[in-house]
Scaffold this motif. Structure first.
Motif, PDB file in Angstrom:
ATOM      1  N   GLU A 153       0.824  -1.206   0.000  1.00  0.00           N
ATOM      2  CA  GLU A 153       0.000   0.000   0.000  1.00  0.00           C
ATOM      3  C   GLU A 153       0.863   1.262   0.000  1.00  0.00           C
ATOM      4  OE1 GLU A 153      -0.548  -2.572   2.168  1.00  0.00           O
ATOM      5  OE2 GLU A 153      -2.327  -3.376   1.181  1.00  0.00           O
ATOM      6  N   TRP A 154       1.931   1.264   0.824  1.00  0.00           N
ATOM      7  CA  TRP A 154       2.843   2.413   0.842  1.00  0.00           C
ATOM      8  C   TRP A 154       3.556   2.558  -0.489  1.00  0.00           C
ATOM      9  CZ3 TRP A 154       2.615   6.321   3.988  1.00  0.00           C
ATOM     10  CH2 TRP A 154       2.124   6.151   5.283  1.00  0.00           C
ATOM     11  N   GLU A 155       3.906   1.424  -1.096  1.00  0.00           N
ATOM     12  CA  GLU A 155       4.560   1.471  -2.407  1.00  0.00           C
ATOM     13  C   GLU A 155       3.630   2.086  -3.446  1.00  0.00           C
ATOM     14  OE1 GLU A 155       7.149  -1.345  -5.396  1.00  0.00           O
ATOM     15  OE2 GLU A 155       5.631  -2.319  -4.145  1.00  0.00           O
ATOM     16  N   HIS A 156       2.359   1.688  -3.443  1.00  0.00           N
ATOM     17  CA  HIS A 156       1.400   2.243  -4.398  1.00  0.00           C
ATOM     18  C   HIS A 156       1.154   3.730  -4.144  1.00  0.00           C
ATOM     19  CE1 HIS A 156      -0.402  -1.985  -5.430  1.00  0.00           C
ATOM     20  NE2 HIS A 156       0.846  -1.820  -5.841  1.00  0.00           N
ATOM     21  N   THR A 157       1.071   4.117  -2.868  1.00  0.00           N
ATOM     22  CA  THR A 157       0.912   5.535  -2.546  1.00  0.00           C
ATOM     23  C   THR A 157       2.114   6.325  -3.053  1.00  0.00           C
ATOM     24  OG1 THR A 157      -0.397   4.986  -0.591  1.00  0.00           O
ATOM     25  CG2 THR A 157       0.579   7.192  -0.662  1.00  0.00           C
ATOM     26  N   ALA A 158       3.311   5.806  -2.794  1.00  0.00           N
ATOM     27  CA  ALA A 158       4.525   6.458  -3.288  1.00  0.00           C
ATOM     28  C   ALA A 158       4.493   6.542  -4.811  1.00  0.00           C
ATOM     29  CB  ALA A 158       5.767   5.690  -2.834  1.00  0.00           C
ATOM     30  N   GLY A 159       3.993   5.505  -5.458  1.00  0.00           N
ATOM     31  CA  GLY A 159       3.913   5.499  -6.917  1.00  0.00           C
ATOM     32  C   GLY A 159       3.064   6.636  -7.452  1.00  0.00           C
ATOM     33  N   TYR A 160       1.921   6.870  -6.847  1.00  0.00           N
ATOM     34  CA  TYR A 160       1.050   7.956  -7.314  1.00  0.00           C
ATOM     35  C   TYR A 160       1.674   9.328  -7.057  1.00  0.00           C
ATOM     36  CZ  TYR A 160      -2.555   4.552  -8.372  1.00  0.00           C
ATOM     37  OH  TYR A 160      -3.238   3.502  -8.925  1.00  0.00           O
ATOM     38  N   VAL A 161       2.320   9.480  -5.887  1.00  0.00           N
ATOM     39  CA  VAL A 161       3.019  10.738  -5.612  1.00  0.00           C
ATOM     40  C   VAL A 161       4.160  10.923  -6.611  1.00  0.00           C
ATOM     41  CG1 VAL A 161       4.491  11.948  -3.932  1.00  0.00           C
ATOM     42  CG2 VAL A 161       2.369  10.826  -3.182  1.00  0.00           C
ATOM     43  N   GLY A 162       4.862   9.835  -6.931  1.00  0.00           N
ATOM     44  CA  GLY A 162       5.957   9.909  -7.893  1.00  0.00           C
ATOM     45  C   GLY A 162       5.502  10.269  -9.295  1.00  0.00           C
ATOM     46  N   ILE A 163       4.348   9.774  -9.687  1.00  0.00           N
ATOM     47  CA  ILE A 163       3.797  10.133 -11.004  1.00  0.00           C
ATOM     48  C   ILE A 163       3.518  11.635 -11.046  1.00  0.00           C
ATOM     49  CG2 ILE A 163       1.796   9.875 -12.531  1.00  0.00           C
ATOM     50  CD1 ILE A 163       1.696   6.890 -11.523  1.00  0.00           C
ATOM     51  N   ILE A 164       2.922  12.153  -9.978  1.00  0.00           N
ATOM     52  CA  ILE A 164       2.626  13.593  -9.909  1.00  0.00           C
ATOM     53  C   ILE A 164       3.925  14.406  -9.899  1.00  0.00           C
ATOM     54  CG2 ILE A 164       1.665  15.402  -8.428  1.00  0.00           C
ATOM     55  CD1 ILE A 164      -0.456  13.231  -7.568  1.00  0.00           C
ATOM     56  N   CYS A 165       4.900  13.965  -9.109  1.00  0.00           N
ATOM     57  CA  CYS A 165       6.186  14.659  -9.039  1.00  0.00           C
ATOM     58  C   CYS A 165       6.858  14.689 -10.412  1.00  0.00           C
ATOM     59  CB  CYS A 165       7.094  13.960  -8.022  1.00  0.00           C
ATOM     60  SG  CYS A 165       8.776  14.602  -7.979  1.00  0.00           S
ATOM     61  N   GLY A 166       6.937  13.524 -11.065  1.00  0.00           N
ATOM     62  CA  GLY A 166       7.569  13.451 -12.380  1.00  0.00           C
ATOM     63  C   GLY A 166       6.834  14.286 -13.410  1.00  0.00           C
ATOM     64  N   ALA A 167       5.505  14.248 -13.369  1.00  0.00           N
ATOM     65  CA  ALA A 167       4.718  15.042 -14.315  1.00  0.00           C
ATOM     66  C   ALA A 167       4.956  16.534 -14.093  1.00  0.00           C
ATOM     67  CB  ALA A 167       3.228  14.714 -14.166  1.00  0.00           C
ATOM     68  N   SER A 168       5.135  16.943 -12.830  1.00  0.00           N
ATOM     69  CA  SER A 168       5.394  18.362 -12.564  1.00  0.00           C
ATOM     70  C   SER A 168       6.760  18.781 -13.098  1.00  0.00           C
ATOM     71  CB  SER A 168       5.271  18.664 -11.064  1.00  0.00           C
ATOM     72  OG  SER A 168       6.334  18.110 -10.318  1.00  0.00           O
ATOM     73  N   ALA A 169       7.732  17.877 -13.067  1.00  0.00           N
ATOM     74  CA  ALA A 169       9.054  18.184 -13.629  1.00  0.00           C
ATOM     75  C   ALA A 169       8.977  18.288 -15.154  1.00  0.00           C
ATOM     76  CB  ALA A 169      10.064  17.120 -13.216  1.00  0.00           C
ATOM     77  N   ILE A 170       8.216  17.401 -15.779  1.00  0.00           N
ATOM     78  CA  ILE A 170       8.033  17.477 -17.236  1.00  0.00           C
ATOM     79  C   ILE A 170       7.365  18.801 -17.594  1.00  0.00           C
ATOM     80  CG2 ILE A 170       6.852  16.462 -19.236  1.00  0.00           C
ATOM     81  CD1 ILE A 170       7.063  13.724 -17.702  1.00  0.00           C
ATOM     82  N   TYR A 171       6.313  19.152 -16.863  1.00  0.00           N
ATOM     83  CA  TYR A 171       5.619  20.422 -17.100  1.00  0.00           C
ATOM     84  C   TYR A 171       6.599  21.583 -17.012  1.00  0.00           C
ATOM     85  CZ  TYR A 171       2.802  24.567 -16.270  1.00  0.00           C
ATOM     86  OH  TYR A 171       2.285  25.831 -16.338  1.00  0.00           O
ATOM     87  N   THR A 172       7.408  21.604 -15.959  1.00  0.00           N
ATOM     88  CA  THR A 172       8.345  22.715 -15.744  1.00  0.00           C
ATOM     89  C   THR A 172       9.368  22.795 -16.871  1.00  0.00           C
ATOM     90  OG1 THR A 172       8.036  22.427 -13.359  1.00  0.00           O
ATOM     91  CG2 THR A 172       9.912  23.763 -14.070  1.00  0.00           C
ATOM     92  N   GLY A 173       9.865  21.647 -17.312  1.00  0.00           N
ATOM     93  CA  GLY A 173      10.821  21.630 -18.421  1.00  0.00           C
ATOM     94  C   GLY A 173      10.203  22.097 -19.725  1.00  0.00           C
ATOM     95  N   ILE A 174       9.027  21.583 -20.052  1.00  0.00           N
ATOM     96  CA  ILE A 174       8.351  21.975 -21.294  1.00  0.00           C
ATOM     97  C   ILE A 174       7.924  23.437 -21.238  1.00  0.00           C
ATOM     98  CG2 ILE A 174       6.318  21.562 -22.743  1.00  0.00           C
ATOM     99  CD1 ILE A 174       8.575  19.442 -23.022  1.00  0.00           C
ATOM    100  N   ALA A 175       7.519  23.911 -20.055  1.00  0.00           N
ATOM    101  CA  ALA A 175       7.154  25.328 -19.906  1.00  0.00           C
ATOM    102  C   ALA A 175       8.341  26.215 -20.252  1.00  0.00           C
ATOM    103  CB  ALA A 175       6.681  25.604 -18.481  1.00  0.00           C
ATOM    104  N   GLN A 176       9.520  25.845 -19.790  1.00  0.00           N
ATOM    105  CA  GLN A 176      10.706  26.645 -20.095  1.00  0.00           C
ATOM    106  C   GLN A 176      10.997  26.655 -21.590  1.00  0.00           C
ATOM    107  OE1 GLN A 176      14.142  25.975 -17.614  1.00  0.00           O
ATOM    108  NE2 GLN A 176      12.900  25.820 -15.767  1.00  0.00           N
ATOM    109  N   VAL A 177      10.826  25.508 -22.242  1.00  0.00           N
ATOM    110  CA  VAL A 177      11.058  25.440 -23.699  1.00  0.00           C
ATOM    111  C   VAL A 177      10.052  26.318 -24.437  1.00  0.00           C
ATOM    112  CG1 VAL A 177      10.956  23.943 -25.738  1.00  0.00           C
ATOM    113  CG2 VAL A 177      12.103  23.142 -23.666  1.00  0.00           C
TER     114      VAL A 177
END
Length: 194
Positions: A153-177
């Motif tokens: 359960e903790w692994e799955h919770t971490a997974g969803y937080v990680g998806i959001i974290c990674g997506a926010s980094a992609i957004y920030t990178g693409i925003a700069q471009v």
């Protein structure tokens, strides 16, 4: 008398490369952590070549641009991905014993502390990076709990937080471009007034 002309830095901004490399690799690993597919060669390859090497390259370019924060963050997280792949693959190759859970939790915990400390640097940068580093700190904390407890359960919770974290980094990178290409704010990143 000789006049020395200043040299203009014509180096492109490496931050979008580093952010997208971090973000895409983080999303893919955490889709696994969320339980959608098993650990596989795609994750290892992304960890070596995009999350790892591309971020190290971005960090080296940040050094050329005299950006200590970018150098420290991108180079460190690039080597995080390379070391993570090493920790997972070397035991499978029979080179070393598998890392025990308490040692792996210490590894993740050190990266969490490092990330939390870098978070304070983002307070002078922009809201988008604050979210990336804040959510990454939370992700490392959840991964430590998962590693110590062995809880799916903790692994799955971490997974969803990680998806959001990674997506926010992609957004920030693409925003700069896109903001650079269009010469205006296409995707806001919330600059901080110094």
């Amino acid at each position: 008398m000789t006049t020395i002309a200043p040299v203009k830095d014509g180096t492109a901004n490496p931050a979008p490369l580093g952010l997208c490399a971090f973000g895409m690799t983080t999303v893919l690993l955490n889709i696994h952590n969320a339980g959608f597919f098993p650990m596989n060669s795609m994750i290892f390859a992304m960890g070596i070549f995009y999350g790892g090497l591309a971020q190290v390259i971005a960090g080296i370019i940040e050094a050329k641009k005299n950006n200590t924060f970018g150098l420290t963050a991108f180079t460190s997280y690039g080597f995080f991905w390379l070391s993570l792949v090493g920790l997972l693959v070397m035991p499978k190759l029979g080179w070393v014993d598998k890392t025990p859970a308490n040692a792996f939790a210490a590894y993740l915990g050190m990266w969490g502390i490092f990330t939390f400390l870098l978070f304070f640097g983002t307070l002078k940068l922009n809201r988008a990076l604050q979210f990336v580093f804040g959510s990454l700190t939370l992700l490392f904390a959840l991964l430590v709990v998962k590693t110590v407890t062995g809880s799916e359960e903790w692994e799955h919770t971490a997974g969803y937080v990680g998806i959001i974290c990674g997506a926010s980094a992609i957004y920030t990178g693409i925003a700069q471009v896109l903001n650079e290409v269009y010469g205006k704010t296409v995707l806001p990143i919330g600059p901080v007034n110094s």
